[in-house]
Design a protein around this motif. Structure first.
Motif, short mmCIF file in Angstrom:
data_model
loop_
_atom_site.label_atom_id
_atom_site.label_comp_id
_atom_site.label_asym_id
_atom_site.label_seq_id
_atom_site.Cartn_x
_atom_site.Cartn_y
_atom_site.Cartn_z
N SER A 31 4.96 0.97 5.06
CA SER A 31 4.58 1.18 3.66
C SER A 31 4.51 2.68 3.41
O SER A 31 4.79 3.49 4.29
N LEU A 70 8.12 3.76 -1.09
CA LEU A 70 8.13 2.30 -1.10
C LEU A 70 7.00 1.77 -1.97
O LEU A 70 5.87 2.25 -1.88
N LEU A 71 7.30 0.73 -2.75
CA LEU A 71 6.32 0.18 -3.68
C LEU A 71 5.61 -1.05 -3.13
O LEU A 71 4.61 -1.49 -3.68
N GLN A 72 6.16 -1.65 -2.06
CA GLN A 72 5.54 -2.80 -1.42
C GLN A 72 5.47 -2.57 0.09
O GLN A 72 5.93 -1.56 0.60
N ASN A 105 11.02 -7.02 2.57
CA ASN A 105 9.93 -6.93 1.60
C ASN A 105 9.09 -8.19 1.70
O ASN A 105 9.61 -9.31 1.61
N LYS A 114 17.40 -5.76 -5.10
CA LYS A 114 17.62 -4.36 -4.72
C LYS A 114 16.46 -3.77 -3.94
O LYS A 114 16.63 -2.75 -3.26
N ASP A 115 15.27 -4.37 -4.05
CA ASP A 115 14.11 -3.89 -3.28
C ASP A 115 13.83 -4.80 -2.08
O ASP A 115 12.73 -4.79 -1.53
N VAL A 126 14.44 -2.79 3.71
CA VAL A 126 14.41 -1.39 4.14
C VAL A 126 14.85 -1.34 5.59
O VAL A 126 14.39 -2.15 6.41
N ALA A 148 19.74 4.60 -1.76
CA ALA A 148 19.96 3.20 -2.11
C ALA A 148 21.33 2.79 -1.62
O ALA A 148 22.34 3.34 -2.07
N THR A 175 17.18 -0.15 0.94
CA THR A 175 16.76 1.26 0.94
C THR A 175 16.91 1.76 2.35
O THR A 175 16.38 1.16 3.29
#
Length: 225
Positions: A99, A103-105, A137, A150-151, A154, A212, A225
């Motif tokens: 995290s 990164l948002l999650q 994710n 798209k998210d 990683v 990306a 990502t």
């Protein structure tokens, strides 16, 4: 000679297809050999990986520190499999979570695999080994679903160069390669002989490239990502 971590990138590579459906160029004998056509998004996509990472062409930015949870825990029951394209590790004793940064999650490690001759290049230089630590994710239940967003994924990609100083984690993996290298052992998991901590595969992350991109194997989904 030994391989040590040179640089860190956050990138991409996961396989969702059978071993006989696609292949790689023979970089051992010709690093200029053209890449084969895999079809679909692999040939037509606009955010495809791998790429050449160039320091002068990169936009410099500053993020909060990346947070690595349980990466320092020794994994004693890792399974290794030769899937026909790479050596892949899974079966972690502890959930490993990434995290922070941009990164948002939270992202959970699904598997680790390797590419002999790096897929990415840095300043046009290709390195002998690239290790990919693949994360999903945690808002998505599995990798197949995550690859649709798209998210979704990683991947930490670590490029290694040759050194006289051994990397103990790489050494643990190499020690078990004999059990999976034959054709008859393909897709048959074995236990890794020695335990290893995943953070021993990763160098300092104070500086890194991020972009990306896509999976670097079919379906080449632009979800990484």
């Amino acid at each position: 000679m030994h391989l040590i971590a040179l640089s860190l990138i956050v990138c991409c590579s996961v396989s969702f297809s059978w071993a006989n459906e696609w292949g790689y160029p023979d970089l051992d004998n010709n690093q200029d050999e053209p890449f084969p056509k895999w079809g679909g998004l692999c040939d037509s996509g606009k955010k495809q990986s791998p790429i050449n990472l160039h320091v002068k062409g990169a936009l410099k930015g500053e993020f909060d520190a990346l947070k690595f949870e349980n990466y320092d825990e020794h994994q004693k029951n890792l399974r290794m499999v030769n899937n026909g394209h790479s050596i892949q590790l899974s079966g972690f004793d502890h959930e490993l979570t990434l995290s922070g940064g941009a990164l948002l999650q939270d992202f959970v490690v699904e598997q680790i695999h390797m590419h002999w001759w790096s897929e990415h290049t840095i300043n046009d230089i290709r390195y002998p080994l690239e290790v990919h630590i693949v994360h999903r994710n945690n808002i998505y239940p599995n990798m197949t679903m995550a690859a649709n967003f798209k998210d979704g994924i990683v991947v930490i990609g670590v490029l290694y160069h040759v050194s006289n100083t051994p990397n103990e984690a790489i050494g643990s993996i190499i020690k078990s390669l004999g059990a999976v290298k034959s054709y008859d052992s393909m897709n048959k998991p074995v236990l890794v002989a020695d335990s290893l901590a995943v953070d021993d595969l990763v160098p300092s992350v104070e500086n890194y490239f991020t972009y990306a991109g896509s999976l670097t194997t079919p379906t080449c989904a632009e979800a990484v990502t």
